[in-house]
Design an enzyme around this catalytic site. Structure first.
Site, short mmCIF file in Angstrom:
data_model
loop_
_atom_site.label_atom_id
_atom_site.label_comp_id
_atom_site.label_asym_id
_atom_site.label_seq_id
_atom_site.Cartn_x
_atom_site.Cartn_y
_atom_site.Cartn_z
CG HIS A 40 67.18 63.84 -45.47
ND1 HIS A 40 67.76 65.08 -45.33
CD2 HIS A 40 67.75 63.04 -44.52
CE1 HIS A 40 68.63 65.05 -44.34
NE2 HIS A 40 68.65 63.82 -43.84
CG HIS A 65 72.87 61.17 -40.25
ND1 HIS A 65 73.10 62.48 -39.98
CD2 HIS A 65 71.84 61.14 -41.13
CE1 HIS A 65 72.26 63.24 -40.67
NE2 HIS A 65 71.47 62.45 -41.37
NE ARG A 139 89.27 88.64 -44.98
CZ ARG A 139 89.98 88.61 -46.09
NH1 ARG A 139 90.70 87.55 -46.42
NH2 ARG A 139 89.98 89.67 -46.90
C1 HEM Z 1 67.90 63.30 -40.00
C2 HEM Z 1 69.16 59.92 -43.26
C3 HEM Z 1 72.21 63.08 -45.35
C4 HEM Z 1 71.14 66.38 -41.96
C5 HEM Z 1 67.99 62.10 -40.70
C6 HEM Z 1 67.27 60.88 -40.37
C7 HEM Z 1 67.61 59.95 -41.30
C8 HEM Z 1 68.55 60.55 -42.20
C9 HEM Z 1 67.10 58.52 -41.38
C10 HEM Z 1 66.33 60.70 -39.20
C11 HEM Z 1 67.11 60.06 -38.08
C12 HEM Z 1 66.29 59.78 -36.85
O1 HEM Z 1 65.69 60.75 -36.33
O2 HEM Z 1 66.29 58.64 -36.39
C13 HEM Z 1 70.08 60.49 -44.12
C14 HEM Z 1 70.65 59.82 -45.26
C15 HEM Z 1 71.49 60.73 -45.85
C16 HEM Z 1 71.46 61.95 -45.08
C17 HEM Z 1 70.35 58.39 -45.69
C18 HEM Z 1 72.33 60.58 -47.09
C19 HEM Z 1 72.11 59.72 -48.05
C20 HEM Z 1 72.23 64.23 -44.58
C21 HEM Z 1 73.08 65.36 -44.80
C22 HEM Z 1 72.78 66.28 -43.82
C23 HEM Z 1 71.73 65.73 -43.02
C24 HEM Z 1 74.12 65.48 -45.91
C25 HEM Z 1 73.37 67.65 -43.55
C26 HEM Z 1 74.00 68.41 -44.36
C27 HEM Z 1 70.15 65.83 -41.17
C28 HEM Z 1 69.56 66.53 -40.06
C29 HEM Z 1 68.62 65.65 -39.50
C30 HEM Z 1 68.67 64.42 -40.27
C31 HEM Z 1 69.88 67.96 -39.60
C32 HEM Z 1 67.74 65.90 -38.29
C33 HEM Z 1 66.43 66.46 -38.70
C34 HEM Z 1 65.61 66.85 -37.47
O3 HEM Z 1 65.58 66.06 -36.52
O4 HEM Z 1 65.05 67.92 -37.52
N1 HEM Z 1 68.77 61.86 -41.82
N2 HEM Z 1 70.58 61.77 -44.02
N3 HEM Z 1 71.44 64.48 -43.50
N4 HEM Z 1 69.60 64.58 -41.27
FE1 HEM Z 1 70.08 63.18 -42.64
#
Ligand code: HEM
Length: 472
Positions: A40, A65, A139
């Site tokens: 991830h 996302h 709270r």
């Molecule tokens: C980034 C997939 C769940 C937080 C990403 C990216 C993908 C992805 C592909 C990169 C997107 C891009 O830059 O084009 C997924 C999938 C998930 C999932 C398939 C579940 C099956 C979560 C959850 C959270 C989360 C539950 C938060 C609680 C983030 C964050 C980023 C990110 C903060 C940005 C990271 C950065 O740019 O520093 N995710 N995600 N994701 N995801 Fe997820």
């Protein structure tokens, strides 16, 4: 099209860790994303926050996302579908005073369900400077009142019996909108560290009873002046007793007693103190858990005075008679116990002391050798901006200065500073990571908890310590 097995939400909820497999739902589809967790881009810790439940509330917060390639990627992990009868929520329990409470974000760590008290997980707390409303720590002392905005009235009582009754539209139209970015912190933030020294009475808050929002509303000062309060009210009495502004909420206990608190009139009237009667939080109307339709926001002051679901504002020569002003939210000597405590003898907490905590890594984590990133927040009460955060990796023997993140309202010290430190760490090391902040009055945090222990577990602001090991 392939036929998929059907699962209930309860079955999905049994898959929350890599060893039990990590399942999530999106719409009515069920996915096993165990193999994706380590891949991830947002980090394995974040994806695990959604394990066993729906992705939508998390993806609503992180817009990266909402791109086609993310959904395509997810499709590869589909293992089932939700049973058709899983669409409707269970029927409410009518005898329960909390049955009307609003829905909450699943990421919140719940310390008490009724009344609802919950904090965001540390990994999400410092993900953004403004805390998303859904994650803002909550709270509540009582059930969340259901307020009909059309019939809402705020009563404002000046001295000498003059009073105003304001509708929501009048509050918005008669007074200029003022915006302040302010951090609110509960007096009990980090209480769980205090109870490790000796048990205390109170909710076991970790480091997340603190959050930041951009608040919009009328200045309390403008509303008080419109109610006939003069800038010198309280000065004319000739004695040196402060006057106060007492707030009451629409939240009430079974006997009808509302939540209440007060602040000194001087602060309420000060233009620089920027006390708000807020109706907006991060650009939207206040969520129900945060005081819809109107709450007080007192920047730099303990959250307990920022009364939610505001029903009345009254200028008074005495502090609020409320239990929460008189018999709670006060600090004491470590030797004071429940037999000897005299709540009348201590001042009510208003401005809070300097505070900081480490949000990443988490205590007990095994981190990779190489470059380690330590992240956290720092804040001080009374608008005393944080000027420095010191971080140690060896329990406080040697220190380096963390880098403070951008602060949109530099010079107005109501909001926290997020900070970061990158440092090389050798394989096999045991680190005792410590942080401490310095505010612009050069106030610093105490090095340990025992000397500031108090029976109610408030004002817990010792150096924050996070032991971790470095993998080989
Ligand atoms: C980034 C997939 C769940 C937080 C990403 C990216 C993908 C992805 C592909 C990169 C997107 C891009 O830059 O084009 C997924 C999938 C998930 C999932 C398939 C579940 C099956 C979560 C959850 C959270 C989360 C539950 C938060 C609680 C983030 C964050 C980023 C990110 C903060 C940005 C990271 C950065 O740019 O520093 N995710 N995600 N994701 N995801 Fe997820």
């Amino acid at each position: 099209a392939p036929r998929y097995p059907r699962y209930t939400r309860a079955e999905v909820a049994q898959h929350r860790t890599p060893s039990e497999r990590v399942w999530v739902t999106y719409g009515t589809d069920v996915f096993d994303v165990t193999e994706f967790v380590e891949l991830h881009p947002g980090g394995p810790d974040k994806i695990l926050l959604a394990a066993g439940g729906a992705l939508e509330p998390f993806w609503a917060l992180y817009a990266v996302h909402s791109q086609a390639h993310v959904l395509e990627l997810l499709r590869d992990y589909k293992v089932g579908e939700l049973s058709p009868d899983e669409a409707s929520p269970p029927p409410g329990d009518t005898g329960d005073p909390f049955a009307g409470d609003p829905p909450r974000h699943p990421a919140l760590r719940v310390n008490s369900l009724k009344p609802f008290n919950a904090e965001p997980p540390p990994e999400l707390l410092t993900q953004s400077f403004l805390t998303p409303n859904e994650l803002f720590f909550t709270r509540n002392h009582l059930p969340v009142p259901a307020v009909e905005p059309g019939s809402y009235r705020l009563r404002v009582e000046g001295p000498g019996g003059r009073a105003l009754s304001l509708s929501l539209a009048e509050l918005r139209q008669r007074f200029p909108k003022h915006e302040v970015t302010a951090t609110l912190q509960c007096a009990g933030n980090r209480r769980s560290e205090m109870s490790r020294v000796r048990p205390v009475k109170g909710l076991a808050w970790d480091i997340g009873a603190i959050s930041t929002a951009r608040w919009g509303g009328a200045r309390l000062r403008d509303v008080l002046l419109a109610a006939g309060v003069r800038d010198n009210t309280g000065d004319s009495t000739g004695d040196d007793n402060e006057w106060h502004v007492c707030f009451e909420g629409l939240d009430a206990d079974a006997s009808g007693t509302p939540y209440g608190a007060s602040i000194p009139l001087k602060r309420a009237l000060s233009a620089e103190a920027e006390v708000l009667l807020a109706y907006e939080m991060n650009g939207t109307e206040l969520p129900r858990d945060h005081g819809f339709p109107v709450r007080v926001v007192v920047p730099g002051v303990v959250g307990a005075r920022s009364v939610k679901w505001l029903r009345s504002v009254a200028v008074s020569p005495a502090e609020s008679p409320s239990h929460w002003q008189q018999k709670d939210y006060k600090g004491f000597c470590p030797s004071v116990d429940w037999d000897s405590v005299d709540f009348g003898a201590a001042p009510a907490i208003q401005e809070l002391p300097v505070q900081s905590a480490i949000t990443e890594p988490r205590p007990g984590a095994a981190v990779a050798a190489g470059e380690l990133t330590v992240k956290g927040y720092a804040w001080s009460g009374g608008g005393r901006e944080v000027v420095r955060v010191d971080v140690s990796l060896d329990g406080g023997r040697t220190w380096r200065e963390a880098e403070l993140g951008p602060r949109p309202e530099r010079g107005r010290g109501w909001a926290w500073a997020l900070w970061e430190l990158r440092a090389p760490v050798p394989a096999g090391a045991r680190l005792d990571i410590v942080c401490k902040a310095v505010d612009r009055s050069y106030n610093v945090q105490p090095d340990s908890v025992a000397p500031i222990w108090n029976l109610r577990g408030v004002l817990s602001n010792a150096w924050h310590r996070v032991p971790v090991t470095v993998t080989r």
